[in-house]
Design a protein around this motif. Structure first.
Motif, PDB file in Angstrom:
ATOM      1  N   ALA A 255       0.848  -1.201   0.000  1.00  0.00           N
ATOM      2  CA  ALA A 255       0.000   0.000   0.000  1.00  0.00           C
ATOM      3  C   ALA A 255       0.875   1.239   0.000  1.00  0.00           C
ATOM      4  CB  ALA A 255      -0.896  -0.008   1.229  1.00  0.00           C
ATOM      5  N   GLU A 256       0.393   2.294  -0.643  1.00  0.00           N
ATOM      6  CA  GLU A 256       1.116   3.561  -0.676  1.00  0.00           C
ATOM      7  C   GLU A 256       0.468   4.528   0.298  1.00  0.00           C
ATOM      8  OE1 GLU A 256       2.790   5.316  -4.625  1.00  0.00           O
ATOM      9  OE2 GLU A 256       0.980   6.453  -4.133  1.00  0.00           O
ATOM     10  N   GLU A 257       1.297   5.208   1.093  1.00  0.00           N
ATOM     11  CA  GLU A 257       0.753   6.157   2.079  1.00  0.00           C
ATOM     12  C   GLU A 257       1.367   7.525   1.830  1.00  0.00           C
ATOM     13  OE1 GLU A 257      -1.254   5.970   4.766  1.00  0.00           O
ATOM     14  OE2 GLU A 257      -1.547   3.795   5.050  1.00  0.00           O
ATOM     15  N   ALA A 258       0.563   8.557   1.879  1.00  0.00           N
ATOM     16  CA  ALA A 258       1.100   9.917   1.796  1.00  0.00           C
ATOM     17  C   ALA A 258       1.756  10.248   3.131  1.00  0.00           C
ATOM     18  CB  ALA A 258      -0.022  10.913   1.502  1.00  0.00           C
ATOM     19  N   THR A 259       3.005  10.726   3.081  1.00  0.00           N
ATOM     20  CA  THR A 259       3.740  11.069   4.312  1.00  0.00           C
ATOM     21  C   THR A 259       4.362  12.445   4.106  1.00  0.00           C
ATOM     22  OG1 THR A 259       5.603   9.851   3.385  1.00  0.00           O
ATOM     23  CG2 THR A 259       4.275   8.695   5.018  1.00  0.00           C
ATOM     24  N   PRO A 260       3.531  13.452   3.936  1.00  0.00           N
ATOM     25  CA  PRO A 260       4.036  14.758   3.484  1.00  0.00           C
ATOM     26  C   PRO A 260       5.125  15.378   4.369  1.00  0.00           C
ATOM     27  CG  PRO A 260       1.735  14.893   4.216  1.00  0.00           C
ATOM     28  CD  PRO A 260       2.078  13.454   4.123  1.00  0.00           C
ATOM     29  N   VAL A 353      12.699  -8.564   8.206  1.00  0.00           N
ATOM     30  CA  VAL A 353      11.649  -7.550   8.345  1.00  0.00           C
ATOM     31  C   VAL A 353      10.436  -7.927   7.484  1.00  0.00           C
ATOM     32  CG1 VAL A 353      11.162  -5.081   8.356  1.00  0.00           C
ATOM     33  CG2 VAL A 353      13.511  -5.864   8.544  1.00  0.00           C
ATOM     34  N   ILE A 354       9.304  -8.090   8.122  1.00  0.00           N
ATOM     35  CA  ILE A 354       8.072  -8.450   7.395  1.00  0.00           C
ATOM     36  C   ILE A 354       7.180  -7.223   7.302  1.00  0.00           C
ATOM     37  CG2 ILE A 354       6.069 -10.002   7.379  1.00  0.00           C
ATOM     38  CD1 ILE A 354       7.630 -11.858   9.194  1.00  0.00           C
ATOM     39  N   ASN A 355       6.535  -7.031   6.171  1.00  0.00           N
ATOM     40  CA  ASN A 355       5.614  -5.906   5.977  1.00  0.00           C
ATOM     41  C   ASN A 355       6.270  -4.575   6.371  1.00  0.00           C
ATOM     42  OD1 ASN A 355       3.534  -7.617   5.064  1.00  0.00           O
ATOM     43  ND2 ASN A 355       3.061  -8.154   7.195  1.00  0.00           N
ATOM     44  N   ALA A 356       7.396  -4.315   5.720  1.00  0.00           N
ATOM     45  CA  ALA A 356       8.201  -3.149   6.084  1.00  0.00           C
ATOM     46  C   ALA A 356       7.644  -1.863   5.485  1.00  0.00           C
ATOM     47  CB  ALA A 356       9.620  -3.351   5.575  1.00  0.00           C
ATOM     48  N   VAL A 357       8.061  -0.752   6.092  1.00  0.00           N
ATOM     49  CA  VAL A 357       7.793   0.567   5.528  1.00  0.00           C
ATOM     50  C   VAL A 357       9.074   1.035   4.840  1.00  0.00           C
ATOM     51  CG1 VAL A 357       7.333   2.983   6.095  1.00  0.00           C
ATOM     52  CG2 VAL A 357       6.068   1.162   7.268  1.00  0.00           C
ATOM     53  N   VAL A 358       8.945   1.477   3.573  1.00  0.00           N
ATOM     54  CA  VAL A 358      10.114   1.983   2.843  1.00  0.00           C
ATOM     55  C   VAL A 358       9.706   3.247   2.091  1.00  0.00           C
ATOM     56  CG1 VAL A 358      10.926  -0.400   2.482  1.00  0.00           C
ATOM     57  CG2 VAL A 358       9.668   0.756   0.664  1.00  0.00           C
ATOM     58  N   GLY A 359      10.700   4.033   1.657  1.00  0.00           N
ATOM     59  CA  GLY A 359      10.403   5.186   0.806  1.00  0.00           C
ATOM     60  C   GLY A 359       9.791   4.703  -0.495  1.00  0.00           C
ATOM     61  N   ALA A 360       8.912   5.540  -1.103  1.00  0.00           N
ATOM     62  CA  ALA A 360       8.182   5.108  -2.307  1.00  0.00           C
ATOM     63  C   ALA A 360       8.862   5.571  -3.599  1.00  0.00           C
ATOM     64  CB  ALA A 360       6.755   5.622  -2.251  1.00  0.00           C
TER      65      ALA A 360
END
Ligand code: ATP
Ligand code: MG
Length: 569
Positions: A255-260, A353-360
């Protein structure tokens, strides 16, 4: 020596320029004075300490068959061009020109000079091994000269170089030097810990640093709480982790998340409400000019030395904003491994690392539920993170403990690095031209003296061990005006001197308090106090600086007692 004659200007106040104890005490005890930042004059008592350390070094190195030489401080630039270090050494090297415009350096180290010396003289395997050392000033225009003799710009170093037919022969001298170092530091009263250290980016060569664990140390040492493993933190190994393949059913939908407003790990962790260990940091580097990506877990730090080793590159630097934009299509802070076209290298921990958060790779966006193999691939895994206190020991099931360390010496297997670049060869038994295999070995003489003080002082001053004290004994009559005391003092002074003991007579017409304070500040290991009461009983008082123990001893036995204490030490 008479105290009235010694040039030893003691100070009651702590000079503002000195931040650490050893520096403060060396100034206060009148051992040292500053000429310019990182450049000092050694006063008589300070120089005596230095000379004693040098003597211990000489004895131990001569004992392993090394020979003393003295190489030039002023070194021609041509030699440094041959190894490429004229440029590589950077602004730390002091450079100068002679009247004809020829360039020279003030030697920061002597590999070039000694290798050039040997290449034109030593031709046959029969002349090997050969080990030479010198004790001399070195010049390094350090970025942060500080702490007195700890990090100077002009400082005294013992440097030894050894030349061998092969690695096996080098190995023998390497361990001889290692054990000589153990003896040298222990004779100076120092407890050291030899730690595995980094040998620079290129090559897997062996090197150990000798560390004194002390708060004033500039290095971080990690050692195991249950085995003998110890390493400079720069070099300490991480333990490979691998949880095998992540089961498909555990992987959530990408999923993509806005992280302004969020680009740092802390900001993202707060904004998306995830732990920093669930975030993957993507760092873009230029390795020999080519972009690569390196991944470490959000709660870990990258160790660039390890990365450079893994990549086997000559140069490694964080990429500039423009390169990052060209590679990721986004501003700094939004790089991630998904869809990247450059090689990706990852720390071992990334595989867990499972279900990681990374830069898009898109301004102001991050990706969630990113999983290795499904969403991105890694060219190579390795030990890339900075090892920290609390991490598991790489050798046993223990835990690593952190401590600050002062590097007083280093032993180093150089291999053929310098002999190849300087074309220094000898003829092997079979007639083949062969490059020398080399080792180099350094000790900071002034830094060793400073380290001794860091480990041995109290509120009154320095506590020198007998082996390197400027003088072993000070004789202090309570009053020089009392003729009986003065005579007894002169007699014991002469008796000790005749017995070969290094002794000072405090013949100054000062109050006893002043004399005792100076004696404690300078740190004479033994003090003989002569007062009228004890004299009447036919005794003198022997005070041990370290323990402050006071012994009343019959006058006729005191020289014997002093000799015995020196012998025991
Ligand atoms: P550091 O990491 O502290 O800068 P180094 O690794 O550059 O030291 P070497 O080239 O290995 O130092 O030098 C050998 C020894 O000389 C060191 O172990 C240290 O004791 C001493 N030394 C190095 N630099 C200095 C300095 N600026 N002032 C005093 N002693 C130094
Ligand atoms: Mg070093």
């Amino acid at each position: 020596m008479l105290m009235s004659q010694i040039y030893s200007p003691t100070l009651r106040e702590t000079p503002a320029e000195a931040e650490i104890v050893s520096h403060q005490l060396m100034l206060r005890a009148g051992l040292l004075r500053r000429s310019a930042t990182g450049i000092y004059s050694y006063l008589p008592l300070g120089l005596r300490v230095i000379r004693k350390i040098e003597q211990i070094i000489r004895e131990e190195l001569n004992a392993i068959g090394s020979q003393e030489v003295l190489l030039p401080i002023v070194q021609p630039a041509e030699l440094w061009h041959e190894t490429g270090r004229w440029d590589d050494y950077g602004p730390e090297m002091f450079k100068l020109k002679d009247r004809n415009g020829r360039q020279f350096s003030l030697g920061p180290t002597h590999e070039e000079i000694i290798t050039a010396l040997i290449r034109s003289e030593v031709r046959s395997y029969r002349q090997l091994p050969l080990s030479l050392y010198q004790i001399q000033n070195k010049y390094r225009d350090e970025i942060r000269p500080r702490f007195g003799l700890m990090r100077g710009r002009e400082f005294i170093m013992k440097d030894m170089y050894s030349f061998h037919r092969n690695e096996e022969d080098l190995d023998k001298t390497y361990w001889d030097a290692y054990h000589a170092y153990e003896r040298i530091f222990s004779r100076c009263g120092l407890e050291t810990r030899a730690v595995e250290a980094d040998s620079g980016a290129i090559g897997g060569d062996v090197t150990h640093e000798f560390m004194v664990l002390a708060d004033a140390g500039e290095d971080l040492v990690l050692y195991c709480d249950s085995c003998s493993y110890a390493a400079n933190a720069e070099r300490a190994e991480g333990v490979p982790v691998d949880n095998g393949n992540i089961p498909e059913n555990k992987m959530n939908k990408l999923a993509e998340e806005a992280t302004p407003q969020a680009s740092t790990i802390d900001q993202i962790s707060e904004f998306l409400n995830v732990k920093s260990s669930e975030i993957i940091k993507t760092l873009i580097y230029l390795a020999d000019g080519k972009p690569i990506a390196a991944l470490v877990r959000g709660d870990h730090n990258i160790n660039e030395i390890k990365l450079q080793k893994m990549l086997r590159c000559e140069s490694l630097e964080l990429a500039d904003d423009e390169t990052i934009f060209n590679v990721t299509g986004a501003r700094v802070g939004f790089a991630g491994p998904v869809g990247l076209k450059i090689p990706i290298y990852a720390d071992y921990a990334i595989s867990t690392v499972i279900n990681a958060v990374v830069g898009a790779n898109k301004d102001d966006y991050h990706l969630c539920n990113v999983n290795l193999n499904r969403d991105f691939e890694v060219a190579k895994f390795g030990d890339l993170r900075a090892t920290e206190a609390g991490d598991p020991c790489p050798r046993c099931s223990g835990t690593l403990v952190g401590a600050r360390g002062i590097e007083v010496g280093q032993v180093f297997k150089l291999g053929t690095k310098y002999s190849r670049s300087l074309n220094a060869t000898f003829l092997e038994e079979n007639g083949k031209e062969t490059p020398f295999v080399m080792g180099c070995y350094g000790i900071g003489v002034g830094r060793t003296a400073a380290a001794v003080i860091e480990k041995s002082y109290d509120e009154d001053g320095i506590i020198w061990p007998l082996s390197i004290a400027p003088y072993q004994v000070i004789v202090v009559p309570v009053s020089m005006k009392d003729e009986k005391q003065a005579e007894a003092a002169r007699n014991i002074y002469k008796e000790l001197e005749a017995a070969g003991i290094e002794v000072v007579l405090d013949d100054r017409d000062e109050r006893p308090g002043v004399k005792f304070k100076d004696a404690d500040l300078i740190g004479f290991p033994l003090r003989i106090t002569i007062g009228s009461k004890s004299l009447e009983k036919g005794e003198m008082e022997l005070v041990i600086r370290k323990t402050k123990e006071k012994l009343s001893i019959p006058i006729e036995d005191i020289a014997q007692k002093v000799l015995q204490l020196i012998k025991e030490a």
